[in-house]
Scaffold this motif. Structure first.
Motif, PDB file in Angstrom:
ATOM      1  N   LEU A 379       1.003  -1.154  -0.069  1.00 33.51           N
ATOM      2  CA  LEU A 379       0.118  -0.058  -0.124  1.00 33.51           C
ATOM      3  C   LEU A 379       0.846   1.269  -0.026  1.00 33.51           C
ATOM      4  CD1 LEU A 379      -2.693  -0.999   2.711  1.00 33.51           C
ATOM      5  CD2 LEU A 379      -2.887  -1.140   0.192  1.00 33.51           C
ATOM      6  N   ASN A 380       0.357   2.464  -0.531  1.00 31.45           N
ATOM      7  CA  ASN A 380       0.981   3.613  -0.462  1.00 31.45           C
ATOM      8  C   ASN A 380       1.068   3.866   1.139  1.00 31.45           C
ATOM      9  OD1 ASN A 380      -1.343   5.373   0.392  1.00 31.45           O
ATOM     10  ND2 ASN A 380      -1.850   4.901  -1.740  1.00 31.45           N
ATOM     11  N   PRO A 381       2.158   4.809   1.537  1.00 27.87           N
ATOM     12  CA  PRO A 381       2.442   5.333   2.696  1.00 27.87           C
ATOM     13  C   PRO A 381       1.215   5.789   3.552  1.00 27.87           C
ATOM     14  CG  PRO A 381       4.209   5.838   1.184  1.00 27.87           C
ATOM     15  CD  PRO A 381       3.242   5.401   0.345  1.00 27.87           C
ATOM     16  N   GLN A 382       0.428   6.622   2.912  1.00 27.34           N
ATOM     17  CA  GLN A 382      -0.649   7.249   3.517  1.00 27.34           C
ATOM     18  C   GLN A 382      -2.009   6.120   3.886  1.00 27.34           C
ATOM     19  OE1 GLN A 382       0.568   8.143   0.445  1.00 27.34           O
ATOM     20  NE2 GLN A 382       1.372  10.257   0.546  1.00 27.34           N
ATOM     21  N   MET A 383      -2.028   5.262   3.105  1.00 25.36           N
ATOM     22  CA  MET A 383      -2.963   4.120   3.373  1.00 25.36           C
ATOM     23  C   MET A 383      -2.414   3.214   4.288  1.00 25.36           C
ATOM     24  SD  MET A 383      -6.104   3.448   2.750  1.00 25.36           S
ATOM     25  CE  MET A 383      -6.510   4.415   1.323  1.00 25.36           C
ATOM     26  N   ARG A 384      -1.450   2.858   4.152  1.00 25.10           N
ATOM     27  CA  ARG A 384      -0.699   1.992   5.058  1.00 25.10           C
ATOM     28  C   ARG A 384      -0.685   2.683   6.547  1.00 25.10           C
ATOM     29  NH1 ARG A 384       5.069  -1.182   4.499  1.00 25.10           N
ATOM     30  NH2 ARG A 384       4.792  -2.374   6.555  1.00 25.10           N
TER      31      ARG A 384
END
Length: 458
Positions: A379-384
């Motif tokens: 996942l991208n860092p924001q969603m993670r």
């Protein structure tokens, strides 16, 4: 043998097209003589400008080659080069474009051969498939919907150029399916053999690898293709997106997937590629790798150990609360304020994934309720950052975007070894290898049988 008398001052007659242009210019200039002063001068300038435009148009339509009678023009080559420059997002210099031209010519010749083979087999590619392929290129490169098409239109490149290229790529895949139909079925014995090989490879490296394959026409003289490969590498290292460049120039069957080959064991790669892959860092662009039939440019996204990759797999549900217009954070509409209130209330009260799914359907299901299993480390860092600490059954805080608000809930979380391949995954990989071999062989056969007449240098 005919002999022509040498007459002092005699020149060869001009080409028919040039003669017509001269007559048109002369007629226009004669018409200008009827005018006076500034009008006459302006008329003459206009006549010369029109003649220059006609000359430029004729140059663009000059024939570079014929392929079994099909014409390849200078306009075709220039347009493909501009397509690459625009889609890569780089300011490609005239010098770089000049170095790309010979390979662009060879690629367009191969595409004409492939298109002719498609026509011979009565293969037609629906426009819906082409549109889906263009959308896939945009998604893989983080572009909004229609961004690539709009960019081409803004810069005066016909969408037909991109459509023609993708039509050949998709149609060629159908040719290969036909070609491998009789001997393309993967047997249970072959799958068992590969599974046994994977067990022997347990603990060895495996690569998430992408490639660009550049075929070499004359194996004794690969200098031109090597020069082209080095130019492409230079553009990639300066920031050209690998998937876009692969889609434009790779002659491998992974081109439409942006060159992505997926997780590949060492025995599924050329030995020369393996020796480079072992040493190169993740994310780097390789130097030209000489393999049978051409050159490979490789990049590795990540690597793992065969049979061993434990990851967190999340099953989630999402409820999307849409806005009726794009959000201006400084001046939200009444509807957007009400939507935020509704999302906050739902986030405070939701207790189950069934509730989230029901709410999403009530909101019109603008986004799917179930996006499928998610690998946490992909996942991208924001969603993670949102999902990693979120316990199952607890809704996230509302996530505001320009078009609406999202509320997420984790339904389940499990540790899974995703390095273990299923029999169906192994069969798919074996079939891909077989199709790639068939493609290279069939391409060589088409070139060998073709009548190619090169008319002018590029």
């Amino acid at each position: 043998m005919s002999h022509f008398p040498a007459t002092h001052g005699t020149a060869f007659p001009p080409a028919p097209g040039r003669s017509r242009r001269r007559r048109m210019l002369a007629a226009a200039l004669l018409a200008c003589l009827a005018l006076t002063g500034h009008q006459q001068a302006a008329c003459a300038r206009s006549a010369h400008a029109i003649a220059q435009q006609a000359q430029a148009a004729e140059d663009q339509d000059s024939i570079v080659a014929t392929v079994n009678g099909a014409v390849l023009t200078k306009r075709d080559i220039d347009t493909r080069g501009r397509l690459f420059a625009l889609s890569s997002g780089l300011d490609v210099s005239d010098d770089v474009m000049q170095r790309l031209r010979p390979q662009i010519v060879r690629q367009l010749i191969d595409e004409k051969l492939r298109m002719q083979e498609m026509l011979d087999r009565h293969i037609n590619v629906p426009i819906q498939q082409i549109a889906a392929a263009i959308a896939g290129i945009e998604q893989r490169n983080g572009m909004p919907e229609n961004a690539l098409r709009n960019k081409l239109a803004e810069d005066g490149v016909s969408l037909t150029t991109l459509i023609d290229q993708i039509r050949v790529q998709l149609g060629w895949s159908q040719v290969l399916r036909q070609e491998t139909a009789e001997h393309g079925r993967i047997t249970a014995a072959e799958i068992e053999q590969r599974m046994a090989a994977l067990k022997r490879e347990d603990g060895k490296p495996e690569y998430m690898i992408s490639e660009i394959f550049i075929p070499v026409e004359d194996q004794r003289h690969p200098e031109g293709e090597l020069k082209f490969t080095e130019t492409i590498i230079q553009e990639l290292r300066e920031g050209a997106p690998f998937p876009i460049v692969a889609a434009q120039f790779s002659q491998g069957q992974s081109a439409l997937d942006g060159g992505m080959m997926g997780w590949t064991q060492e025995d599924g790669l050329d030995p020369q590629v393996v020796s480079v892959a072992r040493q190169m860092p993740d994310g780097a662009i390789s130097n030209p790798i000489r393999v049978a039939g051409g050159y490979v440019i490789a990049t590795i996204a990540e690597r793992r150990t065969v049979g061993h990759q434990m990851v967190s797999v999340l099953s989630i549900r999402q409820a999307f609360f849409p806005f009726d217009a794009p959000l201006d954070p400084e001046n939200p509409t009444d509807q957007q304020k009400q939507t935020l209130d509704a999302a906050n209330a739902f986030s405070a009260s939701a207790k189950s994934c069934d509730q989230v799914e029901a709410q999403n359907k009530k909101n019109g299901e603008k986004h799917p309720s179930d996006p499928g299993d998610l690998l946490l480390n992909h996942l991208n860092p924001q969603m993670r950052e949102v999902l990693e600490p979120l316990p199952p059954g607890k809704p996230s805080h509302p996530l505001v975007s320009v078009d609406g608000i999202l509320v997420l809930m984790v339904c389940s979380r499990e540790e899974r070894n995703i390095a273990i391949q299923t029999p169906s995954q192994i069969a798919d990989h074996l079939l891909s290898e077989r199709v790639e071999q068939t493609s290279r062989q069939l391409n060589r056969d088409l070139q060998r049988r073709a009548i190619i007449d090169m008319r002018s240098k590029t």
